[in-house]
Each structure stands twice: as C-alpha cells, then as structure tokens.
Enzyme design. Structure first.
Site, PDB file in Angstrom:
ATOM      1  CB  ALA A  81     -41.825   6.798 -41.391  1.00  0.00           C
ATOM      2  N   GLY A 103     -39.055   4.061 -37.695  1.00  0.00           N
ATOM      3  CA  GLY A 103     -38.377   3.644 -38.928  1.00  0.00           C
ATOM      4  C   GLY A 103     -36.859   3.833 -38.855  1.00  0.00           C
ATOM      5  CD  GLU A 108     -39.665  -0.220 -38.484  1.00  0.00           C
ATOM      6  OE1 GLU A 108     -40.107   0.923 -38.716  1.00  0.00           O
ATOM      7  OE2 GLU A 108     -40.276  -1.246 -38.776  1.00  0.00           O
ATOM      8  CD  GLU A 130     -42.926   2.502 -35.227  1.00  0.00           C
ATOM      9  OE1 GLU A 130     -42.785   2.312 -34.004  1.00  0.00           O
ATOM     10  OE2 GLU A 130     -41.998   2.391 -36.037  1.00  0.00           O
TER      11      GLU A 130
HETATM   12  N1  CAA Z   1     -41.385  13.123 -39.308  1.00  0.00           N
HETATM   13  C1  CAA Z   1     -41.481  14.396 -39.744  1.00  0.00           C
HETATM   14  N2  CAA Z   1     -40.919  15.445 -39.136  1.00  0.00           N
HETATM   15  C2  CAA Z   1     -40.209  15.197 -38.020  1.00  0.00           C
HETATM   16  C3  CAA Z   1     -40.060  13.898 -37.515  1.00  0.00           C
HETATM   17  C4  CAA Z   1     -40.675  12.828 -38.220  1.00  0.00           C
HETATM   18  N3  CAA Z   1     -40.550  11.550 -37.828  1.00  0.00           N
HETATM   19  N4  CAA Z   1     -39.296  13.965 -36.379  1.00  0.00           N
HETATM   20  C5  CAA Z   1     -38.995  15.271 -36.217  1.00  0.00           C
HETATM   21  N5  CAA Z   1     -39.537  16.002 -37.199  1.00  0.00           N
HETATM   22  C6  CAA Z   1     -39.469  17.468 -37.387  1.00  0.00           C
HETATM   23  C7  CAA Z   1     -40.352  18.208 -36.405  1.00  0.00           C
HETATM   24  O1  CAA Z   1     -41.670  18.221 -36.842  1.00  0.00           O
HETATM   25  C8  CAA Z   1     -39.704  19.576 -36.409  1.00  0.00           C
HETATM   26  O2  CAA Z   1     -40.120  20.232 -37.572  1.00  0.00           O
HETATM   27  P1  CAA Z   1     -40.548  21.816 -37.508  1.00  0.00           P
HETATM   28  O3  CAA Z   1     -39.242  22.521 -37.208  1.00  0.00           O
HETATM   29  O4  CAA Z   1     -41.078  22.083 -38.866  1.00  0.00           O
HETATM   30  O5  CAA Z   1     -41.527  21.936 -36.400  1.00  0.00           O
HETATM   31  C9  CAA Z   1     -38.230  19.253 -36.560  1.00  0.00           C
HETATM   32  O6  CAA Z   1     -38.166  17.928 -37.071  1.00  0.00           O
HETATM   33  C10 CAA Z   1     -37.494  19.269 -35.242  1.00  0.00           C
HETATM   34  O7  CAA Z   1     -38.163  18.411 -34.351  1.00  0.00           O
HETATM   35  P2  CAA Z   1     -38.620  18.888 -32.875  1.00  0.00           P
HETATM   36  O8  CAA Z   1     -38.883  20.355 -32.844  1.00  0.00           O
HETATM   37  O9  CAA Z   1     -39.741  18.005 -32.448  1.00  0.00           O
HETATM   38  O10 CAA Z   1     -37.276  18.586 -32.075  1.00  0.00           O
HETATM   39  P3  CAA Z   1     -37.126  18.058 -30.581  1.00  0.00           P
HETATM   40  O11 CAA Z   1     -35.669  18.076 -30.301  1.00  0.00           O
HETATM   41  O12 CAA Z   1     -38.025  18.769 -29.671  1.00  0.00           O
HETATM   42  O13 CAA Z   1     -37.640  16.523 -30.640  1.00  0.00           O
HETATM   43  C11 CAA Z   1     -37.834  14.282 -31.543  1.00  0.00           C
HETATM   44  C12 CAA Z   1     -37.001  15.592 -31.463  1.00  0.00           C
HETATM   45  C13 CAA Z   1     -37.846  13.620 -30.177  1.00  0.00           C
HETATM   46  C14 CAA Z   1     -37.152  13.399 -32.570  1.00  0.00           C
HETATM   47  C15 CAA Z   1     -39.277  14.642 -31.937  1.00  0.00           C
HETATM   48  O14 CAA Z   1     -39.255  15.457 -33.093  1.00  0.00           O
HETATM   49  C16 CAA Z   1     -40.114  13.424 -32.237  1.00  0.00           C
HETATM   50  O15 CAA Z   1     -40.622  12.795 -31.334  1.00  0.00           O
HETATM   51  N6  CAA Z   1     -40.259  13.090 -33.538  1.00  0.00           N
HETATM   52  C17 CAA Z   1     -41.081  11.958 -33.950  1.00  0.00           C
HETATM   53  C18 CAA Z   1     -40.292  10.664 -33.822  1.00  0.00           C
HETATM   54  C19 CAA Z   1     -41.169   9.456 -34.108  1.00  0.00           C
HETATM   55  O16 CAA Z   1     -42.119   9.225 -33.419  1.00  0.00           O
HETATM   56  N7  CAA Z   1     -40.806   8.691 -35.137  1.00  0.00           N
HETATM   57  C20 CAA Z   1     -41.542   7.513 -35.521  1.00  0.00           C
HETATM   58  C21 CAA Z   1     -42.403   7.836 -36.686  1.00  0.00           C
HETATM   59  S1  CAA Z   1     -43.497   6.521 -37.098  1.00  0.00           S
HETATM   60  C22 CAA Z   1     -42.571   5.463 -38.066  1.00  0.00           C
HETATM   61  O17 CAA Z   1     -41.373   5.538 -38.132  1.00  0.00           O
HETATM   62  C23 CAA Z   1     -43.362   4.435 -38.815  1.00  0.00           C
HETATM   63  C24 CAA Z   1     -42.620   3.252 -39.275  1.00  0.00           C
HETATM   64  O18 CAA Z   1     -42.339   2.328 -38.555  1.00  0.00           O
HETATM   65  C25 CAA Z   1     -42.232   3.144 -40.665  1.00  0.00           C
END
Ligand code: CAA
Length: 259
Positions: A65, A110, A113, A133
């Site tokens: 998400a 998500g 999921e 999460e």
């Molecule tokens: N939401 C919003 N933006 C996200 C994102 C997310 N889930 N995942 C990545 N992005 C964005 C980053 O913020 C970044 O944006 P900027 O260029 O503006 O800084 C861009 O995508 C590129 O990401 P990274 O620079 O972090 O790239 P990376 O290769 O170093 O890492 C990654 C990639 C491992 C996916 C890392 O971005 C990350 O850990 N993202 C979060 C993943 C996560 O935890 N998802 C679960 C969310 S909670 C959820 O999903 C709730 C639910 O159950 C419904």
C-alpha cells in the site's frame, strides 16, 4: 475509469493487468485500488479464459500500500482503505476465470496480499516477499492475514507477519507461496504459457472448479461434497462434455471448446 497507472491488454482469451506506478515501485494507493476494482468489473468479455496480474518494470510486482498516502490517515480512513482493499482482493478471488500473479520483483505487504488473492502465483528469481506492516505500526489489511495462513499454514504465516523478514523466491517455493520460479526474462512467457494451458481446457469446467474451490472453503466435507455433486452434474450435457468424451471414444481430437 482507469489511467496509465493500470494497463490492460487482451489477446487470445488471456487478459493481462499491469500495475504501472514505476516511481513508487508499483505501490498501490486508494485510487489504484478503486481503478483496479472498476477494471475488473469492466472485463466482461465472455471469451476471457485466464487473467494475469503483474507489475511494470523489472524490480517490483507491488511494493505494498502507498505509505505516503497512509501516513496521515485516521482510524476511519484506515478502515475505509482496508474495506476497499478487502473488496478488490475478494473480487480477484471470485473473478470468473483463474487469475495468475506473475511476481516480477517486490511483493511486499499489500502487494503480497494482491498475489495471495490470485489462484496461482509464479515468480521471477529476483522476487522477494514480506509482510512488513508491523514495522509501520499496522497489520496486513487486504485479507493477507487470512489468505497467507491458508496458503502457507499458520506457523509460517505467523512467522512472516511477526518477524516481517523479507526473503527470496527460492525460499518462497518450498513454502508453497509460489508454484514456480523463473529467470525474470522467462516470467511473462511462462505466465502466458500457463494461462494458455488453462485456456485450452473446457471453460465451463474450469470456471465451475474455481467456483467450488472458493465456495467450499470453511465448509464441512459433506456440504462441500454436495456443492461438488451439483456442479459436476451441471457439466453433463454441455457441448464441451459431449464432444470431448465422444472424441475420446472415437480416438480423435475434440473440436474447439465452446464454453
Ligand atoms: N509506498 C509509497 N512509496 C513507496 C513504497 C510504498 N509502499 N515503496 C516504495 N516507494 C517509493 C519510495 O518512497 C521511493 O520514492 P522516492 O523516489 O520519492 O524517494 C521510490 O518508491 C523508490 O523506492 P526506494 O528508493 O526505497 O527503492 P529501493 O530499491 O531502495 O527499495 C523497497 C525498494 C524495498 C520496495 C523499499 O522502497 C521499501 O521497503 N518500500 C516499502 C515496502 C513496504 O513496506 N510495503 C508495505 C506497505 S504497508 C501495506 O502494504 C499495508 C497493507 O497491508 C495494506
């Protein structure tokens, strides 16, 4: 109802949905969820035999998400987001034909999921999986808590959710989280091949089998057997059944299934 962040292609009975939010690793925000829901409603082509869901690019299936969007949400907005997410995941699960998740990179939160709501998951070698999460102070909210444990068992699901550990496709394979792993370049061809094999079978039988598998979750065996019996009976008398069995007896190739 949808823009460039969600792509749809259809050819030879196979639909492909691509989540296309490259700048955020294909993370899905509220709008993406509602667009995906509308798109699924719009796929009314009776010639569809299989649907594939994948992510754009070579890094990410769906990175969960949208954290930037969720950051300032209050309790009721959080619940609304979960309701929308639950709804679209259920829509995928109940979609009339099998849905394949072609996981081409990060399948996190998500995003995982979304993959779990699909019938079959295949992954590229660079794919990785986690339920992160609780590192953000929340829990999986798109049906992942339920589906993860049904697919990989309670023990492993609890470990994933409580530790948030991220792991790769080779580990996901023996856990049954994915059915197969391919080099990235072979993922979509393999997904198309799998979809093609599903599409070559009798459509009424495939749709009926999927429906029964969904409807029998949580039912006692006798009630599930009853559903199966009725659905089995309904297959008889269809052109596909008559023709396929007649062709077998006559030692010839059956005509194209009509559905
Ligand atoms: N939401 C919003 N933006 C996200 C994102 C997310 N889930 N995942 C990545 N992005 C964005 C980053 O913020 C970044 O944006 P900027 O260029 O503006 O800084 C861009 O995508 C590129 O990401 P990274 O620079 O972090 O790239 P990376 O290769 O170093 O890492 C990654 C990639 C491992 C996916 C890392 O971005 C990350 O850990 N993202 C979060 C993943 C996560 O935890 N998802 C679960 C969310 S909670 C959820 O999903 C709730 C639910 O159950 C419904």
């Amino acid at each position: 109802m949808h823009d460039e962040s969600l792509l749809y292609q259809f050819k030879d009975g196979i639909g492909v949905i691509t989540i296309n939010r490259l700048k955020v690793m294909n993370a899905i925000d509220y709008k993406s969820i509602t667009m995906l829901s509308s798109l699924l409603d719009e796929i009314t082509d009776t010639n569809i035999r299989c649907l594939i869901i994948t992510g754009a690019g070579e890094k990410s299936f769906v990175a969960g998400a949208d954290i930037k969007e969720m950051k300032d949400m209050n309790r009721s907005q959080g619940e609304n987001l979960s309701r929308a997410g639950n709804g679209v995941m259920r829509k995928i699960e109940l979609f009339q034909v099998p849905v394949i998740a072609a996981i081409n990179g990060y399948a996190l939160g998500g995003g995982l999921e979304l993959a779990l709501a699909c019938d079959i998951r295949i992954a590229s070698q660079n794919a990785s999986f986690a339920m992160p999460e609780s590192t953000f102070g929340i829990i999986p909210g798109y049906g992942g808590i339920q589906r993860l444990s049904r697919i990989i068992g309670q023990g492993r699901a609890r470990e994933m959710i409580f530790t948030t550990r991220r792991f790769g496709a080779e580990e996901a394979l023996p856990w049954g989280l994915v059915n197969a792993v391919y080099p990235l370049a072979e993922l979509m061809p393999s997904a198309m091949d799998l979809a093609g094999r599903i599409a070559s079978n009798a459509p009424i039988a495939i749709m009926s089998a999927k429906k029964i598998m969904n409807e029998s979750v949580g039912l006692e065996l006798s009630a599930a057997d009853q559903l199966e019996r009725e659905a089995f009976g309904n297959c008889f008398g269809t052109w596909d059944q008559r023709e396929a069995m007649q062709a077998f007896v006559e030692k010839r190739k059956h005509g194209a299934f009509r559905g």
